[in-house]
Scaffold this active site. Sequence first.
Site, PDB file in Angstrom:
ATOM      1  N   PHE A   7       0.911  -1.302  -0.062  1.00  0.00           N
ATOM      2  CA  PHE A   7       0.064   0.049   0.157  1.00  0.00           C
ATOM      3  C   PHE A   7       0.725   1.274   0.176  1.00  0.00           C
ATOM      4  CE2 PHE A   7      -2.629  -3.282   1.937  1.00  0.00           C
ATOM      5  CZ  PHE A   7      -3.969  -2.773   1.506  1.00  0.00           C
ATOM      6  N   ASP A   8       0.663   2.230  -0.861  1.00  0.00           N
ATOM      7  CA  ASP A   8       0.947   3.503  -0.803  1.00  0.00           C
ATOM      8  C   ASP A   8       0.102   4.051   0.625  1.00  0.00           C
ATOM      9  OD1 ASP A   8       2.027   6.339  -1.162  1.00  0.00           O
ATOM     10  OD2 ASP A   8       0.154   6.880  -2.044  1.00  0.00           O
ATOM     11  N   MET A   9       0.678   5.362   1.081  1.00  0.00           N
ATOM     12  CA  MET A   9       0.118   5.678   2.583  1.00  0.00           C
ATOM     13  C   MET A   9      -0.705   6.984   2.230  1.00  0.00           C
ATOM     14  SD  MET A   9       2.052   6.804   6.152  1.00  0.00           S
ATOM     15  CE  MET A   9       2.448   8.515   5.577  1.00  0.00           C
TER      16      MET A   9
END
Length: 216
Positions: A7-9
């Site tokens: 996941f990107d944040m």
Amino acid sequence: MIEAVVFDMDGVIFDSEKIYLKCLTAVGGKYKIPDFEDLCYQTIGTTDLYMKEVFLNHYGEEFPFDKYMDEMFVLFEKEAEGGLPLKEGVKEILAFLKQNNIKIALATSTIEEKALPEIRLAGIEEYFDAFICGNMIENGKPAPDIYLKACEVLQVNPENAYAIEDSFNGIRSASRAGMHAIMVPDLLKPDEEIRNLSECVLPSLLDARAYIEEKC
């Protein structure tokens, strides 16, 4: 076979891109800097170092980028006091992946000392098997380094891993790493290039959860 999801944040886990942009444009407006907002949009999802390079290339080497970013972070910390808001479906998709023994990592352009406290404050640290932050890799997004590093740490092949991103540079990074890229748009709606690089474009993490479940 899906072995991992990375996941990107900002803009994926946290509804924070709007806050960043609000604070950045406030600084740009204060100093009446031309093209400032356009450059902010172009550098969504990248490291501060990459962003600085883009701004200096546009405005010249004398541009006081660090000064403006310091002002932006003062505004951001006030806006984010008490923790960043989670995006819809975060806990649902993390719980599903954990229950199905799919490895989970974070791949964020934000530096470790800023990213991890937010993850802990949100109460979701326990879901993740690895955290790869912007200060841990040489080249930030759109280079593939951060996603290749995440796969290396998780000990999975990129072709068996999904990346969930909201930014153009994040999708480019995941695609160049050889991963399956899912875009869940936030501030930016995908153009033809990004649609071609993405396996799919979905409206929310709840939809991403359902999509991955079908693939399991």
